[in-house]
Scaffold this active site. Structure first.
Site, PDB file in Angstrom:
ATOM      1  N   LYS A  80     -22.947   9.631 -23.442  1.00 14.44           N
ATOM      2  CA  LYS A  80     -22.464  10.635 -22.488  1.00 14.44           C
ATOM      3  C   LYS A  80     -23.336  11.885 -22.567  1.00 14.44           C
ATOM      4  O   LYS A  80     -23.712  12.468 -21.550  1.00 14.44           O
ATOM      5  CB  LYS A  80     -20.996  10.986 -22.780  1.00 14.44           C
ATOM      6  CG  LYS A  80     -20.034   9.920 -22.259  1.00 14.44           C
ATOM      7  CD  LYS A  80     -18.629  10.063 -22.819  1.00 14.44           C
ATOM      8  CE  LYS A  80     -17.755   8.907 -22.334  1.00 14.44           C
ATOM      9  NZ  LYS A  80     -16.489   8.781 -23.049  1.00 14.44           N
TER      10      LYS A  80
ATOM     11  N   GLN B 290     -12.619  12.266 -26.582  1.00 15.84           N
ATOM     12  CA  GLN B 290     -12.848  10.827 -26.739  1.00 15.84           C
ATOM     13  C   GLN B 290     -11.636  10.171 -27.395  1.00 15.84           C
ATOM     14  O   GLN B 290     -11.176  10.612 -28.454  1.00 15.84           O
ATOM     15  CB  GLN B 290     -14.111  10.616 -27.599  1.00 15.84           C
ATOM     16  CG  GLN B 290     -14.518   9.178 -27.756  1.00 15.84           C
ATOM     17  CD  GLN B 290     -15.014   8.542 -26.453  1.00 15.84           C
ATOM     18  OE1 GLN B 290     -15.735   9.164 -25.670  1.00 15.84           O
ATOM     19  NE2 GLN B 290     -14.608   7.311 -26.209  1.00 15.84           N
TER      20      GLN B 290
ATOM     21  N   ASP C  89     -11.740  13.431 -17.120  1.00 21.95           N
ATOM     22  CA  ASP C  89     -11.258  12.063 -17.303  1.00 21.95           C
ATOM     23  C   ASP C  89     -10.131  11.745 -16.316  1.00 21.95           C
ATOM     24  O   ASP C  89      -9.767  10.582 -16.135  1.00 21.95           O
ATOM     25  CB  ASP C  89     -10.718  11.874 -18.729  1.00 21.95           C
ATOM     26  CG  ASP C  89     -11.664  11.051 -19.595  1.00 21.95           C
ATOM     27  OD1 ASP C  89     -12.515  10.338 -19.039  1.00 21.95           O
ATOM     28  OD2 ASP C  89     -11.538  11.130 -20.833  1.00 21.95           O
TER      29      ASP C  89
END
Ligand code: NDP
Length: 309
Positions: free
Chosen positions: A69, A113, A136
């Site tokens: 990422k 995460q 997200d």
């Protein structure tokens, strides 16, 4: 956008006429469009989108994702802020970091995460993220916006699935989409997004009766189950578009293991009109859509109209 290729079996025989949807190529194109839009945002408005990624603990797979990422974020011309915290970090410390990132003007996107260590309540942490920076798309605010058809930040993998289906079918209007799996991060948002594309949506799960017959109704089948090669070729309607979200590692002859999806690729590719491979299908779209979400979050926060792609 999909490539027309004929995969071959071990003996070299032709297995399929299905179009293989090339997620790698489609994701690369999306990443380059984000990079171009970011470069114009910097030139015209002096804004550099910033993505903060927070990782707690030592899970090797999570560290691989986070590195990737960071690399792609910088590759798209954005600022990347990585916060690597030890496994014993307390929930209060993590919430404190999220609160700081919420008010940091250089940060337009925050990604924590998952999974988090067992002593931390994942939902409490996710809900602490400012919805405007929730790249997200997991906060209840963004989930609610998706459910009622308002603009917002929506989960990356599901958005990627819809882009792949669109690349194969152009117009999804009126198509019957059968989604297998109802998780909050994949199945449910895919269903909402396909509903917005005017599909007729059937959402299946572990209690669905006669799943093969239901799957066979699908002009589009999205498999997000987490069970290796569960969806067989005779579950697929001839000509259907098959989107395989699953990522499962199974044993292989060389002992290294290999990745397979939730769909029996060889069997389904004989029947489908188009199909995503694993790896190289949905997987690469997730990061590309994360970069797109971060660009869009930066535009919304800074009051700039985003480019439409
Ligand atoms: P979850 O475990 O959260 O959800 C799985 C879903 O599948 C549940 O709704 C469950 O039903 C359903 N299910 C399980 N067994 C069956 C069965 N036998 N028949 C029908 N339905 C069943 O998984 P996720 O949604 O998080 O992930 C799904 C897959 O996608 C995994 O392989 C994961 O690795 C992959 N993934 C890939 C990503 C990518 O970037 N490509 C990103 C995220 C996930 P019920 O609700 O009834 O229990």
């Amino acid at each position: 956008m999909g490539l027309k290729v004929r995969p071959t079996g071990r003996s070299g025989e032709s297995m399929s006429d299905a179009k293989i949807i090339d997620g790698k190529a489609i994701a690369a194109e999306l990443r380059s469009r984000v990079a171009e839009a970011v470069s114009r945002l910097k030139e015209t408005h002096g804004i550099t989108p910033g993505l903060a990624v927070v990782i707690v603990g030592d899970d090797p797979a999570s560290h691989v994702y986070v590195r990737s990422k960071g690399k792609h974020t910088r590759g798209a011309g954005k600022a990347s802020f990585e916060h690597k915290l030890p496994a014993e970090t307390s929930q209060a410390e993590l919430l404190d970091l999220v609160a700081k990132l919420n008010t940091d003007s250089a940060v337009h996107g925050i990604l924590v995460q998952l999974p988090l260590p067992g002593h931390i309540d994942e939902n409490a942490v996710i809900q602490a993220i400012d919805p405007a920076k929730d790249v997200d798309g997991f906060t209840t605010v963004n989930a609610g916006k998706l459910a009622i058809g308002q603009p917002g930040l929506f989960p990356c993998t599901p958005v990627g699935c819809v882009m792949l289906a669109r690349s194969a079918l152009d117009d999804l209007t009126g198509a019957h989409a059968v989604i297998i799996g109802r998780s909050n991060i994949v199945g449910k948002p895919v269903a909402q997004l396909l509903l917005q594309e005017n599909c007729t949506v059937t959402l299946c799960h572990s209690r669905t009766r006669d799943l093969p017959s239901v799957a066979r109704l699908g002009d589009i089948v999205v498999a997000a189950v987490g069970r290796p090669e569960m969806v067989k070729g005779d579950w697929i309607k001839p000509g259907a578009c098959v989107i395989d979200v699953g990522i499962n590692r199974i044993e292989s002859d060389d002992g290294k293991g290999r990745l397979v999806g939730d769909v029996d690729f060889a069997g389904a590719a004989r029947v489908a009109g188009s199909i995503t491979p694993v790896p190289g299908g949905v997987g690469p779209m997730t990061i590309a859509c994360l970069l797109r979400n971060t660009y869009r979050a930066a535009c919304a926060i800074e009051g700039v109209e985003p480019e439409d792609f």
